[in-house]
Design an enzyme around this catalytic site. Structure first.
Site, PDB file in Angstrom:
ATOM      1  N   HIS A   1       0.840  -1.308  -0.028  1.00 34.27           N
ATOM      2  CA  HIS A   1      -0.171   0.071   0.006  1.00 34.27           C
ATOM      3  C   HIS A   1       0.874   1.235  -0.212  1.00 34.27           C
ATOM      4  O   HIS A   1       2.118   1.143   0.637  1.00 34.27           O
ATOM      5  CB  HIS A   1      -0.931   0.094   1.346  1.00 34.27           C
TER       6      HIS A   1
ATOM      7  N   ASP B   1       2.701  -4.702   8.151  1.00 29.03           N
ATOM      8  CA  ASP B   1       1.515  -3.888   7.781  1.00 29.03           C
ATOM      9  C   ASP B   1       0.311  -5.004   7.879  1.00 29.03           C
ATOM     10  O   ASP B   1      -0.005  -5.554   7.264  1.00 29.03           O
ATOM     11  CB  ASP B   1       1.682  -3.405   6.567  1.00 29.03           C
TER      12      ASP B   1
ATOM     13  N   CYS C   1      -4.631   2.440  -3.797  1.00 31.08           N
ATOM     14  CA  CYS C   1      -3.335   3.050  -3.216  1.00 31.08           C
ATOM     15  C   CYS C   1      -2.201   1.786  -3.460  1.00 31.08           C
ATOM     16  O   CYS C   1      -1.480   1.656  -2.442  1.00 31.08           O
ATOM     17  CB  CYS C   1      -3.583   3.401  -1.897  1.00 31.08           C
TER      18      CYS C   1
END
Length: 406
Positions: free
Chosen positions: A121, A198, A361
């Site tokens: 991302h 993440d 994104c």
């Protein structure tokens, strides 16, 4: 898992959109909120709204208990060793930036390497780009296999003794790929690097054990797991967080303030300057209670079943391309030949079906896929096979509509 009983806890799902019952398939962007979370936030504002830590009056004490109680819930949720390792932030983006500024910029120099992947991302790309520019470090990418997975041999070839930071998403928000975090962390540590994960797309959907993963940092957002927007978590191993300097300065995070010098509170508060996100943390705690009661294993299995069912149904529609591996988390990203994803999403919305369209994104990944954009249907614990059927039938209608147009 009784999905009907679960759905009944989400008031927003019981409405019509454009004259059709809502089918919400955009939980990878943000999830809907259960009554338990809505009520917890309302109770805070109605009954004990107060600032935390500094007050000794009854409302302040109750607010502090709620805020710090939420921290303990997060600790248990991800199996951190201590609440000192749980920092409340605005979300995944803020958490990654905190590490990129406070750890990376202080520890990297020219010749060092930061390693990420093509599937990241933007929030896990741009902070490292900026850290590399500021320190002279080199940003490197682990290549992807044709199906959008990572091969361990490629990880081993990319991470070297010069690598100081490895930052990888746990689950891809586009491909649904579930990355082998534990193995990547082991390779990173063998080379003397720290590992950031993440977890924005994993923490809401599967059991997380940061000690078992042996990651040095783990970050996630509340709004993707039934909690409010504006609240997130940075987990870090205590010895690393103790070495790091705060990135925001002001009230709450100080121990002593003099005219020319100040000292910081101990962990976790030295990273939480200013009035914290009290209602958000309490809402996150309520969301964790809600998910834990249902069971993360049950949620993960349910979503994977929906994703497989959706892939099986989509495979029967000529002209649909699905991206990512066969084994995946609960989402499907796709394109319909000769129809822009935004047009697909618009037609589906006319039938009350909410999907996401765009680059998600993840522009480097779009380039790797050789597309400018895709459409995405993402599932959560409140979705059903009937939702998938509505979605697939709507996609068939979309194809017919644009076939008639052209």
């Amino acid at each position: 898992m009784d999905v009907k009983a679960v759905r009944d806890q989400f008031p927003i799902l019981h409405q019509e959109v454009n004259g059709h019952p809502l089918v919400y398939l955009d939980s990878a962007a943000t999830s809907q909120k259960p009554n338990a979370v809505i009520e917890a936030i309302e109770e805070y504002y109605r009954e004990y709204n107060s600032n935390v830590h500094r007050g000794v009056h009854t409302l302040g004490t109750k607010a502090t208990d709620g805020y710090e109680g939420a921290r303990e819930k997060v600790r248990r949720f991800i199996n951190a060793e201590s609440t000192q390792e749980v920092i409340f932030t605005r979300g995944t983006t803020t958490s990654i930036n905190t590490v990129a500024y406070s750890y990376a910029r202080e520890n990297l120099q020219e010749g060092d390497e930061i390693v990420i992947t093509y599937m990241e991302h933007h929030s896990n790309i741009i902070p490292w780009q900026q850290a590399a520019k500021a320190t002279g470090a080199t940003l490197k990418y682990i290549p992807l296999q044709p199906d959008g997975t990572l091969a361990i041999e490629d990880v081993e070839a990319t991470i070297t003794e010069n690598t100081k930071v490895v930052a990888v998403m746990h689950v891809s928000n586009v491909l649904g790929t579930v990355n082998p975090i534990k193995e990547i962390a082991d390779i990173a540590h063998q080379n003397g690097a720290v590992m950031l994960v993440d977890g924005a797309q994993s923490a809401p959907h599967m059991k997380i054990d940061v000690q078992d993963l042996d990651c040095d940092f783990f970050v996630f957002s509340g709004h993707k797991m039934g909690a409010p927007t504006g609240i997130g978590v940075l987990y870090g191993k205590k010895h690393l967080l103790e070495q790091m300097e705060p990135v925001e300065f002001g009230g709450e995070m100080i121990d002593f303030v003099g005219l020319y010098e100040s000292t910081w509170k101990e962990l976790p508060w030295k990273f939480e300057g200013g009035t914290p996100i009290i209602a958000g943390a309490i809402g996150l705690g309520a969301a964790i209670d809600f998910l834990t009661e249902i069971g993360l294993d049950e949620i993960e299995a349910h979503e994977k079943e929906l994703a497989q069912y959706a892939m099986d149904r989509l495979s029967t529609i000529e002209g649909v391309t699905v991206y990512g591996p066969k084994e995946r988390a609960g989402l499907v990203t796709f394109n319909l030949d000769d129809v822009h994803p935004h047009d697909v999403a618009t037609v589906l919305d006319a039938e009350g079906i909410a999907v996401r369209a765009g680059h998600h994104c993840a522009q480097p990944l779009m380039k790797w896929l050789e597309v400018s954009a895709t459409a995405r249907a993402s599932f959560y614990l409140y979705n059903t096979k009937e939702d998938v059927d509505r979605f697939v039938d709507g996609l068939v209608n979309t194809k017919e509509f644009f076939g008639d147009v052209f």
